[in-house]
Each structure stands twice: as C-alpha cells, then as structure tokens.
Write a protein that holds these residues in place. Structure first.
Motif, PDB file in Angstrom:
ATOM      1  N   LYS A 135      16.563  17.950 -33.201  1.00 26.69           N
ATOM      2  CA  LYS A 135      17.567  17.512 -31.654  1.00 26.69           C
ATOM      3  C   LYS A 135      18.949  17.891 -31.844  1.00 26.69           C
ATOM      4  N   THR A 232       7.707  20.367 -29.331  1.00 23.47           N
ATOM      5  CA  THR A 232       8.766  19.836 -28.713  1.00 23.47           C
ATOM      6  C   THR A 232       8.136  18.949 -27.463  1.00 23.47           C
ATOM      7  N   ASP A 238      11.800  14.897 -27.608  1.00 24.19           N
ATOM      8  CA  ASP A 238      13.074  14.277 -27.880  1.00 24.19           C
ATOM      9  C   ASP A 238      13.565  14.393 -29.333  1.00 24.19           C
ATOM     10  N   ASP A 241      14.979  20.939 -30.520  1.00 20.01           N
ATOM     11  CA  ASP A 241      15.256  21.902 -29.713  1.00 20.01           C
ATOM     12  C   ASP A 241      14.757  22.964 -29.916  1.00 20.01           C
TER      13      ASP A 241
END
Lengths: 341, 267, 288
Positions: A135, A232, A238, A241
């Motif tokens: 993240k 994801t 969270d 990415d």
C-alpha cells in the motif's frame, strides 16, 4: 462362544477390506463418466468454481434437469499438463499458456490444430502482467527498471513449472528487448539481474501470491492482472496497490477439450458445450466478475472501469510459443543460463 | 535451583517445538468461530478427502500387517542364506525420500513408464488414481510392522511354538494362538505406527495423485489445496482433524508401549 | 521406533527346524518385497539407461555439472546434518527428563514427544511457516531482532529438527533407562562432580545410541519434503532441497533428471547408513 465372536470379527474385517478394495480400485473411468474433469492452472480457482456452478445449471435446463458434476483441479500450468500427460483423466484443460496444451497434442491426447477449433485462438479470457506492491507503493515502483534497483525484492514463481511465471518472464524480456539499443544480450542481462532480486521461487502463481500476500515477503509481486485484482479487492483490501507498467505482455490462457479422454469417458458432447459456454455472454460475464478480461468486446466495454487500457505486445511478436519455449525454457535455454552461477 | 532450570528448559523445548505448532493449528481453525470451522465439513470435497484417507489407511494397514507378520515370522524363526539382505531391503523404504517413494511408481505405472500405457488402455489407470495413492502409501509405511514385531518375536523365543508343533498345530494355528498373542502389543504398536504415517503421508502421495478434488485428494493434499485457495480456516480445520487423529494414534501407542514396557517387552 | 536394537542380523543356530511355514512365509515375504520395494527401486536404477548406455552416461555426465542439482543436494545434506546434530542436545535433555528426573508432567511429555512423528508433514510445514513467518507468533518478534528463520536455510533446519526430535528421544531414552546406576554411584563416591559424571560416565555409554539416533534423524531429514517446502524459500542455489528439485524436474517433463536426483538421494542415504553402522561398530568395540 469365543470362537463365534472371533469368526464374526474376522468376517467383518474381511467384508470391510473387500469393500474398501472394491471402492479404491474401481477404475477412474467409472468416476469420470459421472461428471467432467477440468484440469486448470493456479489463479483460476475462484473463476471456475463459479463457472462450474453456472454451467451445471445451464446444462441441466437444456438436458432434462440432470445436473452434472464438474470437478476442477488447480496447480502450476506445467505441472497440471504433466499430470494429464501421465494419465490424469481430464476431459478439459484450461491452462496458463498454449504450449502446455501443445505438449498434450504432441502426445496424441488431442488434435494438433486444437487452437483453431474455438474462437479467439481458443482463448476465452485474456489477462496481462502487472505489479502488485505494498500500500502506498513505498519502494516507488512504476516501471520495469525499478525492479532491479538496490533493495527491491521481487516475487515471481518458477517459469519452468508455472505458466504465469513464463508470462512474467516474457513480459520482462519483451520490454528489455524493445528498449532503445535493446538486444537479446541486453535483455538477458536485465533478466539475470532481475532474478537476483527474487528471494523465493514458488512452483505456481498461487504459491507466489501466498508468499507475497500472506507471508509478507518481497516488495513487488509480478502477477496475473486477475490475481492482483483478487488480492487487492478481496484478500487484503487496503494493503496493496496495483501498478500497471507502461508496457506489458498480453497473456492468453487457452482452453481445449482433451479428445482422447473425453471419448473414453463418453463426455465429448458436454465437454464441448462447457468450453463453448466460456465464450457465451454468461461465461464472459463470470470471467469479468473474477477479473479476467473478456474477449467479447461488448462485455469488455461494460467493465472498462475494472480493466484500464494497457499497452501490450503478444507472444506472436516474440516468435510464438514453440520458439520461445525452445529458446528460453528448454533444458540449457536462456532461463537456465541466467540461473547458473 | 539446577533442577528448576532443567525443568524449565525441558518445558520450554517441548512447548516451543512440539506444543506451540499444535496449538496454532487449533487457534487458526477456530479464529472465526466454531461454526465457520465446522462448515468445512459441509464441503463434499472435504468429505471425499476424509473418505479416501480412511480407505487408503485401512487398506495400507491391512496389506502391510499381513505381509509384515509373515516377514517377521520368516525372518525371526528361520536361518537361511540371504536373510540379512532381506532385512536390509525391508528397512530400505525408511531411508528413501517420500518423493522418491512416489517417483518410483511413476516410473513403473506412469503413462511414460514401463506398464502404465498398457494399463491405461485397458481402462485401469494406476497413476493419478487411487491405486497409485495406495502403492505410494504402502511403500512409505512398508517396514513398520516387521520392524516392531521382529525384535519382540526373537526375544520371546520359540519354545511355545516348538511345543505347539509337537501337539500337532499347523502354521496358522501357531501364528494365531501362540506367536501373535505373545507379541500382541508389539503388533499393535507397529499397526499404529503404520496408521499414523499412512494417513498423514504427503510427499509420496502428492507425486502420484494429480490433486483432483473429490477424486484423488487425501486430507493432507486437500489441506494444501485449501491453503492455496485462501481458505485458511478450512485448511487449518482439516489440519486440526488430522492432528486429532494423529494424537489419538499416539496416545493409544504410548499406552500400549507403557504396558509393554512394564513387562520389558519393548525397549 | 524401537531404535537401537531394531534388527538383530544373526540368530542363534538351530539344528532341527521343526517349525512349519518357512516355504509360504518366505514366498509371501519375497512376493511382497519384490512387488512393493524391489520392482519400483529397480525402475529407479534402470530408468536412466532406458535409452541406451551412452545416453545414460551422458545424463550422469550432464548431472555432474548441474550446479543447481548439486547445490540442492548440498542444501539437503547440510540441513539434514545440522538438523540431526541440533536434535541431539534437546533430545538428550528430554530423554533425561523422561527416565531420570521426577519433573511433573513426564507422562504427558512421553505422549506428545511422538507428535512430530505422527503429525502429517504438510500440516507441520504450513504450521511452522505460519509460526516463524515474518508475521508469525515467533517469526514476528524475531524479525524485529533482525533474525529471519522462515524462507532461509534456518527454516529448513528448524523443520528437520522438528521431525527428527522423536527419533533421538525414542532411541536414547531406553538406553538411558537400562544404564546401570552403580557406575555413576561409584564415580560419585570417588568424588566426581555431577558434570564429570555426565561427561565421563553417562555420555560415553550413550554414544552408540546417539549415533543411531543421529543416523535415523539424518536419513529422515535428507529426504524430507512436506514439512520443508512450506518454510524453505525454495530458491535455486540457496534454499531449494533435493526432493523439491525432483518434483520440479518432473513438472518440467524431465523424468530422467528427476530419476537421477532420486538415485543420488537414495545412494547418499545408503552410504550414510553404512557409515553410521561402521561408526557404531567402532564405538562398541571401543567401549569393550
């Protein structure tokens, strides 16, 4: 009295053993005839669970309500192809890349022109290779050169056993080859460097995802787009990415009916219906739901928010699977040479 | 003080090495509550894995017990040329990697192996089907019965059997009424060892199974499949089930050994 | 695991054999051994020469230069060695606790010590990887200290320690139990300290049992697969073990390569077992 009990006990034991033996040694054909076996690759677990249910309903409606039992097994694409080659009774194969099905065709399990029997080169869904990072992208990874920066650890499975890993490897290769001044030598140097950044080499794509997601290894996972989206959105919201590199490869995992097995099991008709179902609107929608890019343009368009446009090259631009397999992944090929000290 | 340090060291070792992993299995299994854990068993694939494991274990134990007893009888009661070589051969599977234990069957019965293609043509595929799993399991658990039985049979001597021969008893009568009752506990212990190893075998079975859910997955293979499918709770629940089965076997064996040990039968 | 005196190779000679059953017994034993052990192992030995002697020699020649295979064998060998060695001290300690001490809970220890043997290896592997992984109960705190166990060679050694421990305890405990106490008592009367008694009297008497235990743990460790692959990093040249490379070679359609590694693995364990038997003979001669 004592003798009597003993005799009964012995009789019981014999009955159990005979029953067990009969159950265990019954030829698998008898099992397979009651349903369909789809031997698939690693990241399709959730996809085919859904497809199987939906196809079973669809088939029952058209055929007098008799439900059909579909089983799907998963593993590294190469490993799965080998088990079919060695005798696993697959009616259908849905593998990570065409070469693994070619091997089966070469051994007479299905026609060598299998890829022309279904639309879109027998590929119902496409995918691509993306980067999954932690993240906030702490290592600031955006493009292929970032992977070989000091201190970056890359997770990718073993290209010799995993279909996804071969796509990862070829995506990197194709990128390096197409750089200004790029050549086979420079691409080889890039890959050699890349693999020194790989701390763990799992045998399948799912194993690699587990290493990255659940065991917390590495800074970036080279992954199928579908696997990355699954991670994801569903496994660790969270936590990760997705980074889409500026150039990547178009991954085409194909499907085929294994003629010889399906004929032996008497399942040719239903097996063909199954693979065709994958290209139907219903099948395509389920694919999109599980983050595989549909090949039907209208359904792809409906899911544009999920699948951003990417700049890709395909396997044909690298010379096709037969050539690539021989040059890169065969014994003594380029992959072996970058992994030799 | 020295005693206290010693005791803590032992507890720490046992706790860290043996207990903690088992505790972890159950903590993970029940991490989302009892209901979620139990839902694992609603899956037909899980039930079929349990069924296959039970069938394979029962068959393996039966085969290896019958032949193991005969081997122990032959090797403990008679001297003949080549006896030492037979003993070495029987022990061999213990020092062979489980993966090799699966690989060797692939070489014989795989489609690319000696007889696999012919068998498959007749509709009896062995590899990637339950018979292959049985062969692999029998191979890895091969020596246990003979190994536990033989020392005890030698220790017991053959006076009782010689007497039975004089009374006119045949082989089966001797085995059933004289030899085996005398070595009952050792036999049970060997059977339990075989059971424990058979139900938990992973490496050998994984090479020959093909991992087809509902068809050729035993519990250990199903655990791997669940684990790879992000079904952590289900994976650890199945692992817990297997751990409970293992603990039952171990408990039974320890109790038996303790009874036998009290009589000095098993070292 | 009856350990130290597993198989006496020689029986007292008997002149008259009145016992029945030699014929059928031997026939069944040979049949069972032949189909279940000799046949498959013969396949292992013959297979590399399946395409002619020349091709077999070539394959061996090729394998001798296959760095990845050599390092996988090295990793297996080294880790099994370290795992078995590392088992000796805790194994001895636990065996001592079982037969020589009066610490509470001995009955329970006696029972749970066999769990690592009975627990399925895949369960062991997944559990250890979870426990010692970077987010695990033990791996987490260790990672803060900069110690990484999972996915390094330490992880492999740890897993092998786990599966090997019962072998040591189960082999050493009975010998320790049968050790005559009077020698120790005599030494104590002669003014030997506790440490001296243990190192000069008890340990030498235990050497043969320790060697056997080491051998069993080592033989198990060199071929171990299920408990290791989840916690090893499986990285070629670093943390890839030989059994995994067999599986990988099979998945690459390289049956011959897989067979060769299998053959070498079997040879290593046989040679090690023979070496241990020799060492043992030497030790028991040394002890008189």
């Amino acid at each position: 009295m004592v003798t009597k009990t003993r005799l009964t006990r012995r009789g019981l034991l014999q009955a159990t053993l005979a029953g067990g033996a009969a159950l265990a040694l019954r030829p698998t054909r008898a099992w397979a005839a009651t349903g369909l076996l789809n031997v698939s690759y690693d990241p399709t677990r959730e996809l085919y669970q859904d497809i199987d249910r939906s196809f079973s309903r669809f088939w029952a409606e058209g055929h007098g309500g008799a439900p059909v039992q579909i089983r799907t097994s998963h593993g590294g694409s190469g490993a799965q192809a080998r088990s079919v080659l060695e005798g696993a009774p697959a009616d259908i194969v849905t593998l990570g890349l065409a070469y693994d099905i070619d091997i089966l065709a070469q051994n007479g399990l299905l026609a060598t022109n299998w890829q022309t029997r279904l639309p879109h080169n027998s590929t119902p869904f496409t995918s691509t290779i993306v980067f999954l990072v932690r993240k906030g992208n702490p290592k600031n990874i955006h493009d292929w050169p970032d992977l070989i920066r000091d201190g970056v650890q890359v997770i990718t499975p073993n290209p010799k056993t995993s279909g996804g890993a071969r796509w990862n490897y070829l995506a990197a290769w194709g990128w390096a080859l197409n750089q200004p001044g790029g050549s086979a030598d420079s691409a080889r140097a890039y890959l050699k460097k890349l693999f020194t950044h790989v701390p763990v080499l799992d045998t399948g794509a799912r194993g690699a995802t587990n290493s990255f997601v659940q065991r917390g290894l590495g800074d970036v996972l080279l992954a199928w787009e579908d696997e990355a989206l699954l991670a994801t959105r569903e496994i660790g919201p969270d936590q990760f990415d997705i980074v889409v590199p500026p150039v990547t490869i178009l991954a085409e995992p194909p499907v085929a009916v294994v003629d010889r097995n399906a004929q032996a099991h008497g399942t040719t008709e239903i097996a063909q219906a199954y693979v065709q179902y994958l290209f139907s609107d219903a099948g395509q929608k389920i694919g999109a739901k599980h983050y595989f890019r549909p090949v039907t343009p209208a359904i792809l368009a409906e899911n544009r928010d999920r699948f951003p446009a990417v700049h890709t090259f395909d396997i044909a631009s690298l010379g096709g699977w037969t050539k690539v397999q021989k040059e890169h992944f065969a014994d003594g090929g380029i992959f072996d040479s970058i992994y030799t000290k | 003080m020295a005693r206290f340090i010693f005791a803590s060291a032992v507890y720490l070792l046992i706790g860290l090495i043996v207990i903690l992993p088992v505790v972890l299995v159950f903590v993970m299994a029940f991490s989302h509550g009892l209901a979620t854990a139990l839902a694992t068993f609603a899956d037909p694939d899980a039930l079929s894995a349990i069924r296959l494991t039970v069938i394979m274990t029962v068959l393996t134990v039966a085969i290896n017990t019958v032949f193991g007893v005969m081997a122990a009888w032959t090797l403990s009661r008679f001297r003949f040329p080549g006896r030492g070589a037979l003993i070495v051969l029987i022990e061999l599977p213990l020092s062979v990697s489980p993966v090799v234990g699966g690989l060797v069957w692939l070489l014989v019965f795989g489609t690319q192996g000696w007889w696999g293609a012919a068998l498959e043509r007749w509709g009896y595929p062995v590899m990637f089907a339950p018979p292959g799993i049985l062969l692999a399991t029998v191979f890895v658990t091969f020596p246990y019965v003979t190994r536990t039985l033989m020392p005890v049979m030698i220790h017991n001597g053959r006076e009782g059997e010689d007497a039975a021969v004089l009374l006119g008893a045949g082989l089966w009568q001797i085995l059933w009424h004289v030899t085996l009752p005398g070595a009952r506990l050792a036999l049970l212990s060997g059977v339990l060892l075989t059971t424990a190893r058979a139900m938990g075998e992973f490496g050998a079975v994984s090479v020959v199974s093909g991992h087809i859910p509902g068809l050729t997955e035993t519990i250990p293979l199903h655990i791997e499949t669940l684990y790879n499918g992000y079904q952590t709770v289900a994976a650890f629940t199945m692992a817990g089930l297997l751990a409970i089965m293992a603990m039952l076997v171990v408990t039974a064996r320890t109790l038996i050994e303790r009874r036998a040990g009290a009589r000095g039968l098993i070292a | 695991m009856t350990g130290a005196r597993a198989f006496p190779l020689w029986l007292p000679r008997r002149q008259h054999d009145a016992l029945p059953g030699f014929g059928p017994g031997l026939a069944l034993t040979l049949f069972w051994l032949g189909t279940m052990v000799v046949l498959p192992l013969a396949a292992l030995i013959v297979r590399p020469w399946g395409e002619g002697l020349h091709s077999g020699m070539q394959a061996f020649g090729h394998a001798a230069h296959d760095g990845r295979m050599l390092s996988a064998l090295g990793t297996s060998f080294g880790s099994a060695l370290m795992g078995a060695l590392a088992d000796l001290v805790p194994g001895l300690l636990i065996a001592w606790a079982l037969v020589r001490s009066d610490i509470p809970g001995r009955g329970l220890i006696d029972m749970v010590i066999e769990l690592p043997f009975a627990l399925p290896t895949a369960v062991v592997g997944i559990t250890l990887a979870t426990l010692y992984g970077p987010n695990g109960w033990i791996g987490g705190p260790l990672a803060h200290l900069g110690v990484h166990v999972a996915f390094t060679q330490s992880g492999i050694v740890l897993a092998l320690m786990f599966v090997g421990l019962p072998f040591v305890v189960r082999t050493v405990a009975p010998v320790l139990r049968n050790l005559p106490r009077d020698v120790e008592e005599a030494a104590e009367i002669l003014g030997a300290s506790r440490v001296q008694i243990v190192t000069r009297v008890v340990l030498p008497a235990l050497y043969p049992a320790l060697v056997t235990a080491f051998g069993m743990a080592f033989a198990r460790g060199i071929g171990e697969y299920g408990s290791v692959i989840f916690i090893a990093g499986n990285q070629p040249f670093h943390t890839e073990i030989a059994p995994l490379l067999i599986v990988i070679r099979l998945q690459e359609y390289d049956t011959q390569g897989a067979t060769l590694i299998g053959l070498v693995l079997v040879a290593i364990s046989l040679v090690s077992l023979a070496a241990i038997r020799l060492l043992q003979r030497h030790l028991s001669h040394g002890a008189g």
